[in-house]
Motif scaffolding. Sequence first.
Motif, PDB file in Angstrom:
ATOM      1  N   PHE A  36     -81.688 -34.905 -21.369  1.00  0.00           N
ATOM      2  CA  PHE A  36     -80.951 -33.965 -20.515  1.00  0.00           C
ATOM      3  C   PHE A  36     -81.641 -33.808 -19.164  1.00  0.00           C
ATOM      4  CE2 PHE A  36     -78.677 -31.935 -24.098  1.00  0.00           C
ATOM      5  CZ  PHE A  36     -79.502 -32.297 -25.150  1.00  0.00           C
ATOM      6  N   TYR A  38     -81.477 -30.433 -16.710  1.00  0.00           N
ATOM      7  CA  TYR A  38     -80.981 -29.085 -16.425  1.00  0.00           C
ATOM      8  C   TYR A  38     -81.402 -28.721 -15.003  1.00  0.00           C
ATOM      9  CZ  TYR A  38     -79.470 -27.815 -21.135  1.00  0.00           C
ATOM     10  OH  TYR A  38     -78.790 -27.736 -22.330  1.00  0.00           O
ATOM     11  N   ARG A  40     -81.724 -25.312 -12.115  1.00  0.00           N
ATOM     12  CA  ARG A  40     -81.637 -23.883 -11.824  1.00  0.00           C
ATOM     13  C   ARG A  40     -81.534 -23.690 -10.320  1.00  0.00           C
ATOM     14  NH1 ARG A  40     -86.295 -21.598 -13.738  1.00  0.00           N
ATOM     15  NH2 ARG A  40     -87.176 -21.336 -11.673  1.00  0.00           N
ATOM     16  N   GLY A  43     -81.352 -17.938  -7.785  1.00  0.00           N
ATOM     17  CA  GLY A  43     -80.612 -16.762  -8.221  1.00  0.00           C
ATOM     18  C   GLY A  43     -79.723 -16.974  -9.429  1.00  0.00           C
ATOM     19  N   GLU A  44     -79.728 -18.177  -9.983  1.00  0.00           N
ATOM     20  CA  GLU A  44     -78.862 -18.459 -11.120  1.00  0.00           C
ATOM     21  C   GLU A  44     -79.667 -18.867 -12.348  1.00  0.00           C
ATOM     22  OE1 GLU A  44     -75.384 -20.357  -8.233  1.00  0.00           O
ATOM     23  OE2 GLU A  44     -75.762 -21.212 -10.220  1.00  0.00           O
ATOM     24  N   GLY A  45     -79.001 -18.938 -13.500  1.00  0.00           N
ATOM     25  CA  GLY A  45     -79.663 -19.377 -14.717  1.00  0.00           C
ATOM     26  C   GLY A  45     -79.669 -20.888 -14.836  1.00  0.00           C
ATOM     27  N   LEU A  46     -80.470 -21.388 -15.758  1.00  0.00           N
ATOM     28  CA  LEU A  46     -80.499 -22.820 -16.051  1.00  0.00           C
ATOM     29  C   LEU A  46     -79.128 -23.287 -16.492  1.00  0.00           C
ATOM     30  CD1 LEU A  46     -83.716 -23.521 -18.171  1.00  0.00           C
ATOM     31  CD2 LEU A  46     -82.995 -24.754 -16.143  1.00  0.00           C
ATOM     32  N   LEU A  48     -76.759 -27.007 -17.492  1.00  0.00           N
ATOM     33  CA  LEU A  48     -76.800 -28.432 -17.772  1.00  0.00           C
ATOM     34  C   LEU A  48     -76.273 -29.221 -16.576  1.00  0.00           C
ATOM     35  CD1 LEU A  48     -77.264 -30.684 -19.897  1.00  0.00           C
ATOM     36  CD2 LEU A  48     -74.856 -30.399 -20.516  1.00  0.00           C
ATOM     37  N   LYS A  51     -76.245 -35.157 -19.469  1.00  0.00           N
ATOM     38  CA  LYS A  51     -76.791 -35.420 -20.807  1.00  0.00           C
ATOM     39  C   LYS A  51     -76.427 -36.850 -21.180  1.00  0.00           C
ATOM     40  CE  LYS A  51     -75.831 -34.034 -25.625  1.00  0.00           C
ATOM     41  NZ  LYS A  51     -75.112 -33.026 -26.464  1.00  0.00           N
ATOM     42  N   TYR A  91     -85.106 -29.720 -14.381  1.00  0.00           N
ATOM     43  CA  TYR A  91     -85.883 -29.852 -15.611  1.00  0.00           C
ATOM     44  C   TYR A  91     -85.330 -31.005 -16.446  1.00  0.00           C
ATOM     45  CZ  TYR A  91     -87.572 -25.109 -14.679  1.00  0.00           C
ATOM     46  OH  TYR A  91     -88.142 -23.997 -14.120  1.00  0.00           O
ATOM     47  N   GLY A 102     -80.320 -26.749 -30.568  1.00  0.00           N
ATOM     48  CA  GLY A 102     -80.748 -26.594 -29.185  1.00  0.00           C
ATOM     49  C   GLY A 102     -82.242 -26.434 -29.055  1.00  0.00           C
ATOM     50  N   LEU A 104     -84.922 -27.680 -27.713  1.00  0.00           N
ATOM     51  CA  LEU A 104     -85.240 -28.676 -26.702  1.00  0.00           C
ATOM     52  C   LEU A 104     -86.706 -28.596 -26.297  1.00  0.00           C
ATOM     53  CD1 LEU A 104     -82.134 -28.434 -24.338  1.00  0.00           C
ATOM     54  CD2 LEU A 104     -82.407 -29.700 -26.460  1.00  0.00           C
ATOM     55  N   PHE A 106     -88.872 -29.231 -22.970  1.00  0.00           N
ATOM     56  CA  PHE A 106     -88.636 -29.321 -21.536  1.00  0.00           C
ATOM     57  C   PHE A 106     -89.872 -29.837 -20.806  1.00  0.00           C
ATOM     58  CE2 PHE A 106     -84.611 -27.167 -20.770  1.00  0.00           C
ATOM     59  CZ  PHE A 106     -84.416 -26.472 -21.951  1.00  0.00           C
ATOM     60  N   ASP A 108     -91.999 -29.639 -17.092  1.00  0.00           N
ATOM     61  CA  ASP A 108     -92.445 -28.470 -16.330  1.00  0.00           C
ATOM     62  C   ASP A 108     -91.564 -28.139 -15.137  1.00  0.00           C
ATOM     63  OD1 ASP A 108     -95.996 -29.160 -16.816  1.00  0.00           O
ATOM     64  OD2 ASP A 108     -94.550 -28.028 -18.035  1.00  0.00           O
TER      65      ASP A 108
END
Lengths: 116, 112
Positions: A36, A38, A40, A43-46, A48, A51, A91, A102, A104, A106, A108
């Motif tokens: 994967f 991912y 970010r 101001g937002e979340g991780l 996808l 994949k 990531y 899930g 996973l 990751f 760094d």
Amino acid sequence: GDSVTQTEGQVTVSESKSLIINCTYSATSIAYPNLFWYVRYPGEGLQLLLKVITAGQKGSSRGFEATYNKETTSFHLQKASVQESDSAVYYCALSGYNTNTGKLTFGDGTVLTVKP
Amino acid sequence: DAGVTQTPRHEVAEKGQTIILKCEPVSGHNDLFWYRQTKIQGLELLSYFRSKSLMEDGGAFKDRFKAEMLNSSFSTLKIQPTEPKDSAVYLCASSLGGDTLYFGAGTRLSVL
């Protein structure tokens, strides 16, 4: 155990230039992990980005591409021409043990800054 | 569709306090995960639920960390007592049962 390595912590690229973010993996728990990327955004979340579940295949999304290379155990992220809006943290991750969960592993993360 | 909702976005605690972080997964998702993110350790799995059953509680975090899933649409992560080393971003994620995760925006915890 499984691990994911992203060699660059920070990358700065000028707008419209090409990009490569390196990712290598080691999967001891499973022969063919799912891979994967991912992202970010500020101001937002991780979320996808892409994949790939089959060795040798390429995934693509939003102009980014990554090819699952089992020989070199790599999954580098590339884009031919970056935009300022691509500035984010990227990531690389793998799904080991059981690709039906899930859980996973990751890397760094790589902070990408695109200069106008 | 609503994504994963985490509250609060920021939490400041004194050493020794008890704090509770909250998470609402995407509606209909069967799996819920708590991850912790620090600069040194990166993203680490704390807990994993499938259909409200605890599947994994992240061995190293058993001592002071307890995650619960009271119903299919709500989970909490309790840290008791907090220590300064717990300062991190705590991420909640959910999935339909596969390995594609939907993350919340996270809770940034600072323990003084």
